[in-house]
Design a protein around this motif. Structure first.
Motif, PDB file in Angstrom:
ATOM      1  N   CYS A 167       0.861  -0.780  -0.130  1.00 34.41           N
ATOM      2  CA  CYS A 167      -0.364   0.344   0.049  1.00 34.41           C
ATOM      3  C   CYS A 167       0.846   1.461  -0.171  1.00 34.41           C
ATOM      4  N   GLU A 183      -6.963   5.506  -2.380  1.00 31.42           N
ATOM      5  CA  GLU A 183      -8.644   4.731  -1.705  1.00 31.42           C
ATOM      6  C   GLU A 183      -8.127   3.759  -3.006  1.00 31.42           C
ATOM      7  N   ARG A 204      -5.363   1.425  -1.260  1.00 33.46           N
ATOM      8  CA  ARG A 204      -6.051   0.772  -0.313  1.00 33.46           C
ATOM      9  C   ARG A 204      -6.405  -0.364  -0.110  1.00 33.46           C
ATOM     10  N   VAL A 205      -7.625  -0.219  -1.653  1.00 32.78           N
ATOM     11  CA  VAL A 205      -8.618  -1.949  -1.662  1.00 32.78           C
ATOM     12  C   VAL A 205      -7.876  -2.803  -2.208  1.00 32.78           C
ATOM     13  N   HIS A 209      -6.469  -4.373   0.241  1.00 33.00           N
ATOM     14  CA  HIS A 209      -7.141  -4.862   1.359  1.00 33.00           C
ATOM     15  C   HIS A 209      -7.638  -6.132   0.535  1.00 33.00           C
ATOM     16  N   LEU A 210      -7.506  -5.633  -0.224  1.00 32.83           N
ATOM     17  CA  LEU A 210      -7.707  -7.572  -1.398  1.00 32.83           C
ATOM     18  C   LEU A 210      -6.660  -8.273  -1.887  1.00 32.83           C
ATOM     19  N   ARG A 259      -7.185  -7.424  -7.866  1.00 36.12           N
ATOM     20  CA  ARG A 259      -6.176  -6.878  -7.837  1.00 36.12           C
ATOM     21  C   ARG A 259      -5.095  -5.723  -9.507  1.00 36.12           C
ATOM     22  N   ARG A 271     -12.070  -5.065   7.708  1.00 40.09           N
ATOM     23  CA  ARG A 271     -12.174  -4.617   6.341  1.00 40.09           C
ATOM     24  C   ARG A 271     -12.562  -4.791   4.922  1.00 40.09           C
ATOM     25  N   GLU A 314     -14.197  -1.694   5.033  1.00 39.15           N
ATOM     26  CA  GLU A 314     -13.529  -0.275   4.744  1.00 39.15           C
ATOM     27  C   GLU A 314     -13.465  -0.708   3.165  1.00 39.15           C
ATOM     28  N   MET A 315     -13.528  -1.751   2.766  1.00 39.82           N
ATOM     29  CA  MET A 315     -13.420  -1.706   0.998  1.00 39.82           C
ATOM     30  C   MET A 315     -14.540  -0.807   0.087  1.00 39.82           C
ATOM     31  N   GLU A 316     -15.722  -1.229   1.204  1.00 35.53           N
ATOM     32  CA  GLU A 316     -16.791  -0.306   0.581  1.00 35.53           C
ATOM     33  C   GLU A 316     -16.828   0.479   0.147  1.00 35.53           C
ATOM     34  N   SER A 374     -14.568   2.607   0.773  1.00 38.77           N
ATOM     35  CA  SER A 374     -13.465   3.172   0.258  1.00 38.77           C
ATOM     36  C   SER A 374     -13.840   3.237  -1.449  1.00 38.77           C
TER      37      SER A 374
END
Lengths: 185, 147, 370, 327
Positions: C75, C108, C111-112, C115-116, C139, C265, C268-270, C272
């Motif tokens: 990241c 962002e 970040r996604v 997280h993926l 990703r 997490r 959080e992706m949603e 983002s």
């Protein structure tokens, strides 16, 4: 939406210490606390009681100075704390005495344990009362090698790296007048 | 007891649903690319190692060997040498080397160049058996591209 | 039960790592064990220690930019973001609005992507092989989008003091919108395959419970902290860049177990994606790079800047001395503090649970070792 | 009974059968390895092996040759005897059950009247190999794997036996041939769905396949009991595992899916083997899909699952079966 800091009276929490309010927009934290060695644990305990979490413990190296109490080692310990529930950051700074030791705060903040071990690795500050002061980031063979200690000629005095409003303005004056060869967008 | 059976039901259902996902994926086409056999076109914005820009008109480099890139490089991996040729006012580039083993592809050299004489190459298939293979002679690379 | 005489006599040590499949790189954990129970896990760091902080002291502040991406390579953009913002705060450089929007969008996206990758790696730790490939599939789309504007795929060096390296184009905007649509559909698959799976729930529920007090004592931040129910997010609590202009929630968990950290997490992706959508809708016109002096001078005194990286609060603490080289640059990395609770958290648990906890912490070892 | 007199003497017959079975065993391992990689690939939206032969069909052969050529490393400080014996121990007992499995009406090496018992007892020897391998390796990870294997095997042997017993109750015989014969009209999977489910789940666990692959558990124990093995030592474990899967699937076919029964084929008494293999490989396909879908269960959960869910259910199932059969 942005948490308002004005409504909180955090600065009075640390009234027993030598505090200075700082401009958050320029420095990134709200309160500067100048600590004595024997105040470090009290300060950490106070921060813990008030619900601060430990951001980091580190140090930096300046020229040693003659003071009324004796010669300093030139090292400075820096502690930063912040809050989970609102925006308030404090920084504690302490000058490490000549015997290169600071009291450990890792029984108050267990998370300080690794930060203190790292600081010992990089600067050689001995944290008294730390149960397990083994090298963490560096290897065991490098016990006496402290990479962040600066060479003599690169060292500056504490004043030269301390914040003053005037110093900022003098640099600002250079910065505000971009020279002709500055990069265009 | 009721919880015991409802757990079996929801648990079993979730397992079957999971199997459904993988089974569906099994029937869908593959999404990977068999790399050495097929290749994806690389974006023109890709930032490989640096190259000298070839001026199409003069068929030579634009570099004035000012050494800005050399000075600004955070990793000290660029070596530029200019020489004053007889009968010319300005220095001519005689050496431009890049030690790619140290380069971190930050692009500072390209941005700092006053004559925009540097560009990014599109090469990404970089593999070799020795360290020396990554000491690129950028000037030589330019000579090769010259028509 | 753990301290029975038998167990006291039958302790042994097990080296988990540095080449263990679930320590994600080169982390060594010396486990003192009794049977399959872990009595005392002690992480040993420093296998990829590169002394970035010393490097920062030896070159002008602009030269440290590429290093920031190499601390947390999963990241990297928030690390870029923190560093440029730090220098901008220190020198008072104003950043154009459009540049800040682009920074937020790309951060962002990164970040996604992080997280993926974590989602797949965590499931790999738990023994499911397939989700990591699905995560990589998604990703890869982000990496393609980011490669198109930043020029690199992993260790980005995209932001510049006072702006970004280059402007985004319509192609980027369209690709990002298409990706958001795609990922929303993929969440359904992840939910069916992973979130609802009974085995997954059994492996994560009530495992590795981090109490709010414990989180505070160890200075935990990021999704690991939010899993414990504390809604602390630097983007909300200490707004930087243009984050205050966006409407997003900070998801929190209930009790701080591995499942809560997982759910935080995922949600959080949603969030983002929501931020990216809003930013794309309101993307202002204008320049993307301010005029900055060629030779940036860092005034004497210290300065701090915190951003929310994928793993938690990332703080840069800078001491300037009037030259362009930082006198001291401390990087406070989130994983370092997050992992430091492992000796306490991992006492008296089973070895598979330790693997589950380690995975749920989302560790990136080069970030901790610096 | 006339046919037996024109057959060669029993010994030669057995020898031929053993040779065929051993060669089939390797073929099966190669096929399963290929299938597993291919299915895993497509489940993950990638092509799987593609380079050696048409769509990578020779990949496993090449891998086998590679493993043959590798040195059998014996680490320092291991128990050399046990370390060498373990792979053989995992390999031998998986050959024997194949001798009693009726592939079609006439294709059976030997029809034991206690065939089912024989298979179960041979299956339990396999866990011995894992224990010996783990113990002999002198590695803590291997030891963990071995201990898990033993506990797991004990826990899952019981539901397997109980679910088999339900079928045995229905047709009053342990002979596999007769059990298949009893399914002429209706397969036992219809009459005994619970026993079938229990058998398949416990069978997956018995063969140490994901999600019950705790003895290997590579994210926890690196590779579990075969951490220290290389070359042929490793590949014997590998073949042993796939053959074990085949046995579990074929026993399930025999007990529940009607063995060689299916739509009539010419030379049905021999070509019934086609139906048999179709059913077996369908089950194996299912087992592969399960492996690539689910996370691994934890150790105590696995045992809990066996004792709290599988065992009670199989007991109830047997009770009901017994009552209904008696009626």
């Amino acid at each position: 939406m942005a948490p308002e800091t004005k409504n909180f009276k955090e600065d009075i929490l640390f009234h027993e210490f030598n505090t200075t309010e700082t401009d958050y927009n320029q420095r990134g934290y709200h309160l500067e606390v100048a600590l004595e060695v024997n105040q470090v644990r009290k300060f950490a305990q106070k921060a813990y009681d008030e619900g601060f979490y430990l951001v980091f413990v580190t140090g930096f190296h300046v020229l040693s100075e003659e003071t009324a109490e004796g010669t300093t080692s030139g090292l400075n310990g820096v502690y930063q704390f912040a809050r989970y529930d609102r925006l308030y950051r404090i920084k504690g700074q302490v000058s490490v005495p000549e015997d290169m030791s600071l009291p450990s705060i890792c029984d108050i903040y267990q998370g300080a344990s690794w930060h203190e071990r790292e600081t010992r690795d990089l600067y050689g500050i001995n944290f008294e009362g730390h149960p397990n002061l083994k090298p963490l980031l560096l290897s065991d063979e490098d016990r006496d090698f402290h990479p962040l200690l600066k060479e003599e000629k690169k060292l500056k005095s504490l004043e030269a790296v301390s914040w003053t409003p005037e110093a900022l303005e003098s640099v600002d004056a250079d910065a505000k007048a971009p020279s002709s060869d500055s990069i265009d967008s | 007891m009721k919880q015991y059976f409802s757990e079996i039901y929801t648990g079993g259902k979730s397992l079957v649903e999971g199997l459904g996902v993988t089974f569906k994926a099994l029937c869908q086409p593959i999404v990977t690319v068999q790399y050495p056999r097929e290749e994806i076109d690389i974006t023109p914005n890709y930032r490989g190692h640096i190259d000298l820009v070839l001026d199409p008109e003069k068929n030579t480099f634009l570099c004035i060997s000012c050494g800005m890139c050399e000075k600004s490089c955070p990793s000290d991996c660029i070596k530029v040498k200019g020489k004053k040729m007889e009968g010319e006012k300005k220095k001519t580039l005689v050496l431009f080397e890049l030690d790619f083993t140290k380069c971190s592809l930050c692009g500072t050299c390209v941005e700092v160049c006053p004559k925009d004489a540097l560009e990014y190459s599109q090469e990404y298939n970089l593999a070799a058996f020795s360290r020396e293979a990554f000491h690129f002679d950028i000037l030589k690379r330019l000579e090769e591209r010259r028509t | 039960m753990l301290e029975s005489d038998f167990q006291k006599q039958n302790r042994f040590f097990l080296n988990m790592g540095p080449q263990h499949p679930s320590t994600h790189g080169v982390l060594l954990i010396v486990l003192e064990m009794s049977g399959e129970y872990v009595l005392d896990p002690q992480p040993v760091l420093g296998f990829v220690h590169r002394m970035h902080e010393k490097m920062a002291e030896s070159r002008p502040c602009g030269g440290f930019m590429p290093n920031t991406a190499r601390m947390d390579y999963v990241c990297a953009l928030p690390y870029n973001h923190g560093y440029v913002s730090l220098i901008e705060r220190k020198t008072g450089i104003e950043v154009p609005k459009r540049a800040e929007y682009i920074r937020v969008i790309t951060s962002e996206l990164n970040r996604v992507a992080s997280h993926l990758l974590w989602l797949g790696a965590y499931l790999l730790d738990l023994g499911a092989f397939t989700p990591i490939l699905y995560g990589f599939d998604d990703r890869e789309h982000i990496l393609d989008i980011l490669e198109d504007i930043t020029g690199s795929r992993l260790t980005y060096c995209y932001y510049r003091f006072g702006g970004v390296y280059q402007d985004i184009d319509d192609k980027f905007v369209d690709a990002t919108r298409a990706f958001i649509q795609r990922l929303r559909k993929r969440f359904v698959i992840y939910e069916k395959l992973v979130t609802k799976n009974i085995i997954f729930i059994k492996r994560t529920e009530n495992i590795g419970i981090v109490s709010p007090d414990m989180a505070l004592r160890y200075g935990m931040t990021g999704p690991n902290l939010r899993g414990s129910g504390i809604a602390y997010d630097v983007r909300k609590n200490e707004p930087y860049s243009v984050y205050p202009e966006f409407d997003f929630e900070v998801p929190v968990g209930a009790q701080g177990d591995c499942l809560d950290r997982y759910m935080v997490r995922i949600r959080e992706m949603e969030q983002s994606l929501r931020i990216i959508e809003q930013a794309l809708d309101r993307l202002p016109e204008g320049p993307v790079r301010a005029k900055v002096p060629k030779n940036i001078k860092l005034s004497p005194g210290d300065c701090n800047f915190a951003v929310e990286a994928a793993r938690g609060e990332l703080s840069y603490y800078l001491v300037g001395d009037g030259t362009s080289t930082p006198y001291r640059l401390k990087v406070r990395v989130p994983s370092y503090s997050n992992l430091s609770c492992l000796p306490e958290l991992g006492r008296g648990i089973l070895l598979p649970d330790l693997v589950s906890i380690l995975g749920s912490f989302d560790l990136v070892i080069p970030e901790m070792d610096r | 009974m006339e046919t037996i007199s024109i057959l060669p003497p029993e010994l030669i017959r057995m020898l031929i059968a053993v040779i065929i079975i051993i060669s089939f065993l390797f073929l099966n391992a190669i096929m399963m390895g290929y299938l597993e990689r291919k299915i895993a690939g497509h489940v993950q939206r990638r092509p799987g092996p593609m380079e050696v032969g048409f769509h990578g069909i020779l990949q496993m052969v090449v891998d086998g040759v590679k493993l043959l050529g590798k040195e059998l490393l014996i680490p320092f400080n291991v128990d050399r005897t046990l370390f060498r014996v373990a792979p053989l121990l995992s390999f031998t007992p998986v050959i024997l059950p194949l001798l009693v499995i009726p592939f079609s009406e006439k294709l059976q090496a030997r029809d034991l009247s206690l065939g089912l018992i024989f298979i179960v007892s041979m299956g339990s020897v396999n866990v011995m190999a894992l224990l010996v391998a783990g113990w002999g390796s002198n590695n803590k990870y291997s030891m963990f794997g071995a201990m898990r294997a033993v506990a797991q095997s004990i826990a899952f042997e019981i539901p397997i036996l109980l679910s088999m017993l339900a079928v045995v109750l229905m047709c009053n015989t342990f002979s596999l041939k007769e059990i298949v014969g009893a399914q002429q009209k209706i397969w036992f999977v219809v009459l005994q769905p619970v026993a079938f489910l229990i058998y398949v789940i416990a069978g997956v666990a018995e063969t140490n396949r994901a999600p019950f692959d705790l003895p290997e558990a590579e994210s926890e124990l690196t590779a579990g009991f075969h951490t220290e093995y290389s070359g042929m030592g490793f590949s014997l474990f590998f073949i042993g595992e796939y053959t074990n899967m085949f046995i579990v699937a074929s026993v399930a076919t025999v007990l529940f899916l009607g063995g060689w029964h299916g739509p009539n084929l010419p030379y049905g008494e021999y070509l019934g083997v086609v139906w048999f293999f179709l059913k077996v490989y369908f089950l194996l396909f299912l087992m592969i899909m399960i492996r690539w879908t689910y996370p691994r269960v934890r150790f105590d959960q696995l045992l809990n699952f066996a004792w709290k869910y599988l065992v009670p259910f199989s007991f109830v199932n047997i009770l009901i079966t017994a009552v209904l059969v008696k009626l």
